[in-house]
Design a protein around this motif. Structure first.
Motif, PDB file in Angstrom:
ATOM      1  N   ARG A  89       0.834  -1.202   0.000  1.00 13.31           N
ATOM      2  CA  ARG A  89       0.000   0.000   0.000  1.00 13.31           C
ATOM      3  C   ARG A  89       0.871   1.254   0.000  1.00 13.31           C
ATOM      4  O   ARG A  89       0.627   2.198  -0.771  1.00 13.31           O
ATOM      5  CB  ARG A  89      -0.923   0.006   1.226  1.00 13.31           C
ATOM      6  CG  ARG A  89      -1.945   1.147   1.206  1.00 13.31           C
ATOM      7  CD  ARG A  89      -2.539   1.395   2.570  1.00 13.31           C
ATOM      8  NE  ARG A  89      -1.547   1.898   3.515  1.00 13.31           N
ATOM      9  CZ  ARG A  89      -1.127   3.157   3.543  1.00 13.31           C
ATOM     10  NH1 ARG A  89      -1.583   4.049   2.675  1.00 13.31           N
ATOM     11  NH2 ARG A  89      -0.232   3.531   4.442  1.00 13.31           N
ATOM     12  N   VAL A  90       1.908   1.263   0.847  1.00 16.48           N
ATOM     13  CA  VAL A  90       2.818   2.410   0.900  1.00 16.48           C
ATOM     14  C   VAL A  90       3.550   2.555  -0.424  1.00 16.48           C
ATOM     15  O   VAL A  90       3.713   3.673  -0.949  1.00 16.48           O
ATOM     16  CB  VAL A  90       3.810   2.253   2.072  1.00 16.48           C
ATOM     17  CG1 VAL A  90       4.900   3.319   2.006  1.00 16.48           C
ATOM     18  CG2 VAL A  90       3.077   2.324   3.403  1.00 16.48           C
ATOM     19  N   GLN A  91       3.987   1.458  -0.986  1.00 16.79           N
ATOM     20  CA  GLN A  91       4.685   1.499  -2.280  1.00 16.79           C
ATOM     21  C   GLN A  91       3.801   2.137  -3.353  1.00 16.79           C
ATOM     22  O   GLN A  91       4.255   2.987  -4.126  1.00 16.79           O
ATOM     23  CB  GLN A  91       5.068   0.083  -2.692  1.00 16.79           C
ATOM     24  CG  GLN A  91       5.704  -0.028  -4.069  1.00 16.79           C
ATOM     25  CD  GLN A  91       6.075  -1.463  -4.377  1.00 16.79           C
ATOM     26  OE1 GLN A  91       6.963  -2.035  -3.750  1.00 16.79           O
ATOM     27  NE2 GLN A  91       5.394  -2.067  -5.333  1.00 16.79           N
ATOM     28  N   THR A  92       2.547   1.734  -3.407  1.00 17.56           N
ATOM     29  CA  THR A  92       1.612   2.308  -4.382  1.00 17.56           C
ATOM     30  C   THR A  92       1.448   3.805  -4.162  1.00 17.56           C
ATOM     31  O   THR A  92       1.405   4.587  -5.133  1.00 17.56           O
ATOM     32  CB  THR A  92       0.246   1.600  -4.276  1.00 17.56           C
ATOM     33  OG1 THR A  92       0.420   0.202  -4.531  1.00 17.56           O
ATOM     34  CG2 THR A  92      -0.741   2.165  -5.279  1.00 17.56           C
ATOM     35  N   GLU A  93       1.380   4.231  -2.901  1.00 19.91           N
ATOM     36  CA  GLU A  93       1.236   5.649  -2.587  1.00 19.91           C
ATOM     37  C   GLU A  93       2.463   6.437  -3.031  1.00 19.91           C
ATOM     38  O   GLU A  93       2.343   7.512  -3.633  1.00 19.91           O
ATOM     39  CB  GLU A  93       1.009   5.817  -1.089  1.00 19.91           C
ATOM     40  CG  GLU A  93       0.777   7.241  -0.638  1.00 19.91           C
ATOM     41  CD  GLU A  93       0.435   7.320   0.839  1.00 19.91           C
ATOM     42  OE1 GLU A  93      -0.686   7.734   1.159  1.00 19.91           O
ATOM     43  OE2 GLU A  93       1.310   6.950   1.675  1.00 19.91           O
ATOM     44  N   VAL A  94       3.650   5.923  -2.745  1.00 18.40           N
ATOM     45  CA  VAL A  94       4.888   6.611  -3.121  1.00 18.40           C
ATOM     46  C   VAL A  94       5.006   6.718  -4.635  1.00 18.40           C
ATOM     47  O   VAL A  94       5.337   7.789  -5.179  1.00 18.40           O
ATOM     48  CB  VAL A  94       6.113   5.875  -2.528  1.00 18.40           C
ATOM     49  CG1 VAL A  94       7.410   6.434  -3.095  1.00 18.40           C
ATOM     50  CG2 VAL A  94       6.110   5.987  -0.998  1.00 18.40           C
ATOM     51  N   LEU A  95       4.728   5.633  -5.347  1.00 17.11           N
ATOM     52  CA  LEU A  95       4.833   5.662  -6.806  1.00 17.11           C
ATOM     53  C   LEU A  95       3.810   6.626  -7.408  1.00 17.11           C
ATOM     54  O   LEU A  95       4.101   7.303  -8.406  1.00 17.11           O
ATOM     55  CB  LEU A  95       4.636   4.257  -7.376  1.00 17.11           C
ATOM     56  CG  LEU A  95       5.724   3.229  -7.019  1.00 17.11           C
ATOM     57  CD1 LEU A  95       5.407   1.880  -7.651  1.00 17.11           C
ATOM     58  CD2 LEU A  95       7.103   3.709  -7.454  1.00 17.11           C
ATOM     59  N   ALA A  96       2.633   6.711  -6.803  1.00 18.30           N
ATOM     60  CA  ALA A  96       1.624   7.650  -7.299  1.00 18.30           C
ATOM     61  C   ALA A  96       2.105   9.093  -7.161  1.00 18.30           C
ATOM     62  O   ALA A  96       1.878   9.927  -8.053  1.00 18.30           O
ATOM     63  CB  ALA A  96       0.311   7.453  -6.540  1.00 18.30           C
ATOM     64  N   VAL A  97       2.781   9.406  -6.068  1.00 13.92           N
ATOM     65  CA  VAL A  97       3.336  10.744  -5.876  1.00 13.92           C
ATOM     66  C   VAL A  97       4.383  11.043  -6.946  1.00 13.92           C
ATOM     67  O   VAL A  97       4.419  12.141  -7.521  1.00 13.92           O
ATOM     68  CB  VAL A  97       3.937  10.878  -4.460  1.00 13.92           C
ATOM     69  CG1 VAL A  97       4.799  12.140  -4.341  1.00 13.92           C
ATOM     70  CG2 VAL A  97       2.834  10.903  -3.413  1.00 13.92           C
ATOM     71  N   LEU A 215      -0.824  -3.308 -11.866  1.00  9.16           N
ATOM     72  CA  LEU A 215      -0.351  -1.975 -12.224  1.00  9.16           C
ATOM     73  C   LEU A 215       0.887  -2.075 -13.106  1.00  9.16           C
ATOM     74  O   LEU A 215       1.572  -3.104 -13.115  1.00  9.16           O
ATOM     75  CB  LEU A 215      -0.013  -1.167 -10.962  1.00  9.16           C
ATOM     76  CG  LEU A 215      -1.143  -0.945  -9.953  1.00  9.16           C
ATOM     77  CD1 LEU A 215      -0.588  -0.261  -8.702  1.00  9.16           C
ATOM     78  CD2 LEU A 215      -2.271  -0.130 -10.560  1.00  9.16           C
ATOM     79  N   ARG A 216       1.186  -1.010 -13.835  1.00 10.08           N
ATOM     80  CA  ARG A 216       2.437  -0.899 -14.585  1.00 10.08           C
ATOM     81  C   ARG A 216       3.357   0.018 -13.807  1.00 10.08           C
ATOM     82  O   ARG A 216       2.984   1.156 -13.469  1.00 10.08           O
ATOM     83  CB  ARG A 216       2.194  -0.325 -15.982  1.00 10.08           C
ATOM     84  CG  ARG A 216       1.236  -1.132 -16.839  1.00 10.08           C
ATOM     85  CD  ARG A 216       1.756  -2.514 -17.154  1.00 10.08           C
ATOM     86  NE  ARG A 216       2.969  -2.476 -17.964  1.00 10.08           N
ATOM     87  CZ  ARG A 216       3.657  -3.571 -18.325  1.00 10.08           C
ATOM     88  NH1 ARG A 216       3.270  -4.772 -17.910  1.00 10.08           N
ATOM     89  NH2 ARG A 216       4.733  -3.462 -19.063  1.00 10.08           N
ATOM     90  N   VAL A 217       4.547  -0.479 -13.476  1.00  7.39           N
ATOM     91  CA  VAL A 217       5.489   0.322 -12.692  1.00  7.39           C
ATOM     92  C   VAL A 217       6.836   0.362 -13.406  1.00  7.39           C
ATOM     93  O   VAL A 217       7.193  -0.557 -14.149  1.00  7.39           O
ATOM     94  CB  VAL A 217       5.664  -0.245 -11.259  1.00  7.39           C
ATOM     95  CG1 VAL A 217       4.333  -0.315 -10.542  1.00  7.39           C
ATOM     96  CG2 VAL A 217       6.324  -1.620 -11.285  1.00  7.39           C
ATOM     97  N   SER A 218       7.583   1.423 -13.165  1.00 10.59           N
ATOM     98  CA  SER A 218       8.919   1.574 -13.747  1.00 10.59           C
ATOM     99  C   SER A 218       9.931   0.787 -12.923  1.00 10.59           C
ATOM    100  O   SER A 218       9.884   0.804 -11.689  1.00 10.59           O
ATOM    101  CB  SER A 218       9.322   3.050 -13.776  1.00 10.59           C
ATOM    102  OG  SER A 218       8.541   3.765 -14.700  1.00 10.59           O
ATOM    103  N   ALA A 219      10.836   0.107 -13.612  1.00  9.33           N
ATOM    104  CA  ALA A 219      11.871  -0.687 -12.947  1.00  9.33           C
ATOM    105  C   ALA A 219      13.158  -0.604 -13.763  1.00  9.33           C
ATOM    106  O   ALA A 219      13.159  -0.165 -14.916  1.00  9.33           O
ATOM    107  CB  ALA A 219      11.431  -2.144 -12.808  1.00  9.33           C
ATOM    108  N   LEU A 220      14.258  -1.024 -13.156  1.00 12.33           N
ATOM    109  CA  LEU A 220      15.524  -1.082 -13.875  1.00 12.33           C
ATOM    110  C   LEU A 220      15.462  -2.123 -14.984  1.00 12.33           C
ATOM    111  O   LEU A 220      14.661  -3.062 -14.934  1.00 12.33           O
ATOM    112  CB  LEU A 220      16.664  -1.443 -12.917  1.00 12.33           C
ATOM    113  CG  LEU A 220      16.957  -0.496 -11.755  1.00 12.33           C
ATOM    114  CD1 LEU A 220      18.112  -1.050 -10.931  1.00 12.33           C
ATOM    115  CD2 LEU A 220      17.274   0.909 -12.247  1.00 12.33           C
ATOM    116  N   HIS A 221      16.331  -1.969 -15.976  1.00 14.87           N
ATOM    117  CA  HIS A 221      16.542  -3.022 -16.971  1.00 14.87           C
ATOM    118  C   HIS A 221      16.795  -4.334 -16.220  1.00 14.87           C
ATOM    119  O   HIS A 221      17.473  -4.367 -15.197  1.00 14.87           O
ATOM    120  CB  HIS A 221      17.746  -2.661 -17.839  1.00 14.87           C
ATOM    121  CG  HIS A 221      18.047  -3.644 -18.911  1.00 14.87           C
ATOM    122  ND1 HIS A 221      18.714  -4.837 -18.666  1.00 14.87           N
ATOM    123  CD2 HIS A 221      17.782  -3.621 -20.255  1.00 14.87           C
ATOM    124  CE1 HIS A 221      18.859  -5.486 -19.803  1.00 14.87           C
ATOM    125  NE2 HIS A 221      18.298  -4.784 -20.772  1.00 14.87           N
TER     126      HIS A 221
END
Length: 384
Positions: A89-97, A215-221
């Motif tokens: 839940r916290v991860q989703t909140e941080v990524l949304a910011v 969800l689609r999230v950004s990650a390293l190669h």
């Protein structure tokens, strides 16, 4: 060095997938009279692999654990799942910011590794939310999270006088925050202490998107993600078994030419070779200790903490590192050493503490820095 049966079980279980040889050895060890099931469960919790252990036991050795140990494992897994839900839940909140801010970023470590290397992403536990954030956006991202009730927990923060989010974001490797629920969030400016191993701008240019819990999230190669994990785990000397589980998941890919070439580009060839050897040694020690021979450096250093994680401090080590980024001799090549010497000319938090200039005048640090490097003066906080 022959480990106790319960520790051999953990070495077998600390991997995303079990091969038939692992299953056969596991069942034999669990049935041995001297196998301490209670210690196995306790160590699994301390090494953050309770969910992985439970999944493997259910699939390959059901109803083998003694009743009391099985109850304890179920309880530990229930607590771990609740913590994991709040962390997500916290991860989703941080990524949304970060998305709202338009900041280039890449999610790091635990949850990404779970998606990429584990049959069930939730089997890979992690305690923190780690995100690489473009340096230009780091201060504003921090302010937006503070407005949501997060608090700064960097150890150096109380020493900043006057307190300054811009200085913290510019001169530390990561801004560390605590969510209102207590989950730790680390917004990384760099992934290593010097910025010489993993240049952050290059990493963000090469980032990709992955699917995670709808969800689609950004990650390293993907290959860089593995190499960064090897770098991180080696720096902490592989002393937690959930890092060893990652290594076993990476192992089939690590010997590919593309990964070796990328490792060479980051100056991690020695780190990669030692990780591959560690994976082989762990298997020999778990399957047939009599043939394991003389343990290598990594295994010998990690073994005391595998017995008792209390002997390992995850972030703070008493012995000084051989360099800001590598803990073992031979890991840092000449390119890294040359880059690090140049990086020493950049301002650090020590400069701000010695001379707390306002933001518009901090270009003066570049004029004074060569003198500070030459005389090696000022406070020493060990941060860059």
């Amino acid at each position: 060095m022959v480990p106790e049966p319960h520790l051999r079980c953990l070495l077998l279980l600390a991997r995303p997938r079990l091969e038939p040889a692992h299953v056969h050895a596991l069942n034999g060890l669990l049935a041995a009279p001297d196998c301490d099931h209670a210690a196995l469960v306790a160590r699994a919790r301390e090494h953050h692999i309770s969910l992985l252990v439970q999944a493997h036991l259910r699939a390959h050795a059901p109803q083998v654990l003694e009743a009391e140990a099985a109850i304890r494992l179920t309880r530990n897994c229930g607590i771990a799942r609740l913590r994991q839900m709040e962390q997500r839940r916290v991860q989703t909140e941080v990524l949304a910011v970060l998305v709202e801010l338009g900041a280039a970023h890449a999610l790091l470590k635990g949850s990404v590794l779970g998606v990429r290397h584990y049959p069930d992403p939730l089997l890979r536990l992690s305690r923190d939310v780690d995100v690489l954030v473009a340096a230009a956006a780091l201060a504003e991202a921090t302010r937006r999270l503070l407005a949501r009730g997060y608090t700064v927990i960097n150890k150096v923060w109380p020493a900043l006088d006057p307190p300054c989010i811009d200085a913290l974001a510019s001169y530390t490797t990561a801004v560390e925050l605590s969510a209102p629920s207590g989950v730790t969030v680390e917004l990384h400016r760099t992934l290593d202490h010097s910025g010489c191993v993993f240049p952050p701008r290059r990493l963000l240019r090469e980032r990709c998107e992955i699917g995670m819990h709808g969800l689609r999230v950004s990650a390293l190669h993907a290959d860089t993600d593995m190499l960064y994990s090897l770098f991180h785990h080696a720096r902490h000397e592989w002393t937690l078994l959930h890092w060893v589980a990652d290594l076993q998941g990476f192992a089939p890919r690590l010997d590919h030419a593309e990964v070796r070439a990328r490792a060479a580009r980051h100056g991690l060839t020695v780190t990669l070779e030692r990780a591959l050897e560690l994976a082989r040694q762990v298997d020999r020690l778990a399957l047939d200790p009599a043939t394991a021979g003389d343990p290598g450096d990594c295994l010998a250093q990690a073994f005391p903490a595998w017995r008792d994680p209390a002997t390992h401090a995850e972030h703070d080590h008493d012995a000084p590192p051989r360099s800001p980024d590598f803990r073992q001799a031979g890991q840092a090549g000449w390119r890294y050493r040359a880059c690090f010497e140049l990086q020493r000319l950049h301002p650090t938090l020590d400069d701000y503490l010695a001379w707390p200039l306002p933001l518009r005048r901090r270009w003066l640090y570049y004029l004074s820095k060569p003198l500070r490097v030459l005389r090696r003066g000022g406070p020493r906080l060990g941060v860059t």
